[in-house]
Scaffold this motif. Sequence first.
Motif, PDB file in Angstrom:
ATOM      1  N   ASP A 240       4.751  -2.976   1.950  1.00 46.71           N
ATOM      2  CA  ASP A 240       4.368  -4.212   1.129  1.00 46.71           C
ATOM      3  C   ASP A 240       4.156  -5.478   1.805  1.00 46.71           C
ATOM      4  O   ASP A 240       3.922  -6.427   1.011  1.00 46.71           O
ATOM      5  CB  ASP A 240       4.895  -4.337  -0.162  1.00 46.71           C
ATOM      6  CG  ASP A 240       6.235  -4.414  -0.069  1.00 46.71           C
ATOM      7  OD1 ASP A 240       6.790  -4.503   1.079  1.00 46.71           O
ATOM      8  OD2 ASP A 240       6.851  -4.741  -1.150  1.00 46.71           O
ATOM      9  N   ALA A 241       4.369  -5.643   3.062  1.00 50.80           N
ATOM     10  CA  ALA A 241       4.182  -6.987   3.726  1.00 50.80           C
ATOM     11  C   ALA A 241       2.864  -7.544   3.716  1.00 50.80           C
ATOM     12  O   ALA A 241       2.874  -8.768   3.923  1.00 50.80           O
ATOM     13  CB  ALA A 241       4.873  -6.884   5.108  1.00 50.80           C
ATOM     14  N   LEU A 242       1.925  -6.886   3.864  1.00 52.25           N
ATOM     15  CA  LEU A 242       0.368  -7.097   3.542  1.00 52.25           C
ATOM     16  C   LEU A 242      -0.177  -6.566   2.301  1.00 52.25           C
ATOM     17  O   LEU A 242       0.239  -5.550   1.738  1.00 52.25           O
ATOM     18  CB  LEU A 242      -0.367  -6.692   4.635  1.00 52.25           C
ATOM     19  CG  LEU A 242       0.110  -7.243   6.157  1.00 52.25           C
ATOM     20  CD1 LEU A 242      -0.661  -6.452   7.192  1.00 52.25           C
ATOM     21  CD2 LEU A 242      -0.416  -8.566   6.396  1.00 52.25           C
ATOM     22  N   SER A 243      -1.283  -7.614   1.800  1.00 52.97           N
ATOM     23  CA  SER A 243      -1.814  -7.087   0.479  1.00 52.97           C
ATOM     24  C   SER A 243      -2.654  -5.741   0.890  1.00 52.97           C
ATOM     25  O   SER A 243      -2.904  -5.625   2.191  1.00 52.97           O
ATOM     26  CB  SER A 243      -2.771  -8.177   0.082  1.00 52.97           C
ATOM     27  OG  SER A 243      -3.778  -8.150   0.913  1.00 52.97           O
ATOM     28  N   ASP A 244      -2.963  -4.917   0.148  1.00 53.50           N
ATOM     29  CA  ASP A 244      -3.713  -3.763   0.574  1.00 53.50           C
ATOM     30  C   ASP A 244      -5.096  -4.085   1.084  1.00 53.50           C
ATOM     31  O   ASP A 244      -5.544  -3.452   2.142  1.00 53.50           O
ATOM     32  CB  ASP A 244      -4.130  -2.740  -0.860  1.00 53.50           C
ATOM     33  CG  ASP A 244      -3.082  -2.334  -1.579  1.00 53.50           C
ATOM     34  OD1 ASP A 244      -1.722  -2.306  -1.053  1.00 53.50           O
ATOM     35  OD2 ASP A 244      -3.229  -1.424  -2.412  1.00 53.50           O
TER      36      ASP A 244
ATOM     37  N   MET B 185       1.026  -1.201  -0.073  1.00 52.48           N
ATOM     38  CA  MET B 185      -0.097  -0.058   0.065  1.00 52.48           C
ATOM     39  C   MET B 185       0.923   1.219  -0.036  1.00 52.48           C
ATOM     40  O   MET B 185       1.799   1.356   0.637  1.00 52.48           O
ATOM     41  CB  MET B 185      -0.964  -0.056   1.393  1.00 52.48           C
ATOM     42  CG  MET B 185      -1.852   1.034   1.321  1.00 52.48           C
ATOM     43  SD  MET B 185      -3.121   1.151   2.697  1.00 52.48           S
ATOM     44  CE  MET B 185      -4.178  -0.505   2.259  1.00 52.48           C
ATOM     45  N   THR B 186       0.646   2.218  -0.940  1.00 51.15           N
ATOM     46  CA  THR B 186       1.437   3.646  -1.007  1.00 51.15           C
ATOM     47  C   THR B 186       1.079   4.403   0.165  1.00 51.15           C
ATOM     48  O   THR B 186      -0.131   4.135   0.915  1.00 51.15           O
ATOM     49  CB  THR B 186       1.114   4.163  -2.135  1.00 51.15           C
ATOM     50  OG1 THR B 186      -0.112   4.723  -2.299  1.00 51.15           O
ATOM     51  CG2 THR B 186       1.153   3.111  -3.386  1.00 51.15           C
ATOM     52  N   PRO B 187       2.139   5.297   0.565  1.00 51.36           N
ATOM     53  CA  PRO B 187       1.561   6.056   1.665  1.00 51.36           C
ATOM     54  C   PRO B 187       0.501   6.998   1.569  1.00 51.36           C
ATOM     55  O   PRO B 187      -0.365   7.164   2.542  1.00 51.36           O
ATOM     56  CB  PRO B 187       3.020   6.831   1.853  1.00 51.36           C
ATOM     57  CG  PRO B 187       4.087   6.128   1.102  1.00 51.36           C
ATOM     58  CD  PRO B 187       3.677   5.414   0.237  1.00 51.36           C
ATOM     59  N   ARG B 188       0.230   7.439   0.425  1.00 47.04           N
ATOM     60  CA  ARG B 188      -0.884   7.902   0.035  1.00 47.04           C
ATOM     61  C   ARG B 188      -2.358   7.255   0.347  1.00 47.04           C
ATOM     62  O   ARG B 188      -3.329   7.642   0.918  1.00 47.04           O
ATOM     63  CB  ARG B 188      -1.295   8.750  -1.297  1.00 47.04           C
ATOM     64  CG  ARG B 188      -2.573   9.382  -1.879  1.00 47.04           C
ATOM     65  CD  ARG B 188      -2.392   9.916  -3.104  1.00 47.04           C
ATOM     66  NE  ARG B 188      -2.295  11.412  -2.783  1.00 47.04           N
ATOM     67  CZ  ARG B 188      -1.660  12.353  -3.173  1.00 47.04           C
ATOM     68  NH1 ARG B 188      -0.997  12.028  -3.974  1.00 47.04           N
ATOM     69  NH2 ARG B 188      -1.953  13.562  -2.787  1.00 47.04           N
TER      70      ARG B 188
END
Length: 120
Positions: A84-88, A1-4
């Motif tokens: 990115d350790a977990l999916s979004d 997941m991106t920071p945004r």
Amino acid sequence: MTPRSFETRCLRLPAVTKVVQWEGTSVFKVGGKMFALGGGFAARSGGYMFKVSNMAYAMLIEHGIARPAPYLARAKWVQLVGNDALSDSELATYLAQAHALIVAKLTRKTRKELGLAPPA
């Protein structure tokens, strides 16, 4: 997941506020109490940080997805080993749970003022 995306997910939850503290870290709060951290210190030391249940704490650490969050581990906070350790969708679920854990600890008066339902 991106920071945004992380910020957007946090801010979509009910009655959430964001403040920037600790070396530019985005601190997401509900009722004045933290439930997630991103960017700044969190980004420099690893990944996103958030509150979890006792079971999730043990599971995420055991599977190497997260580690105890610096300064917050005794309160059952984890820090992902990478953003990115977990999916979004998994991260969004954990953020919703972190929010719910904090809401459950708020006083009835505070929950009412914020328009939040009592915990189930």
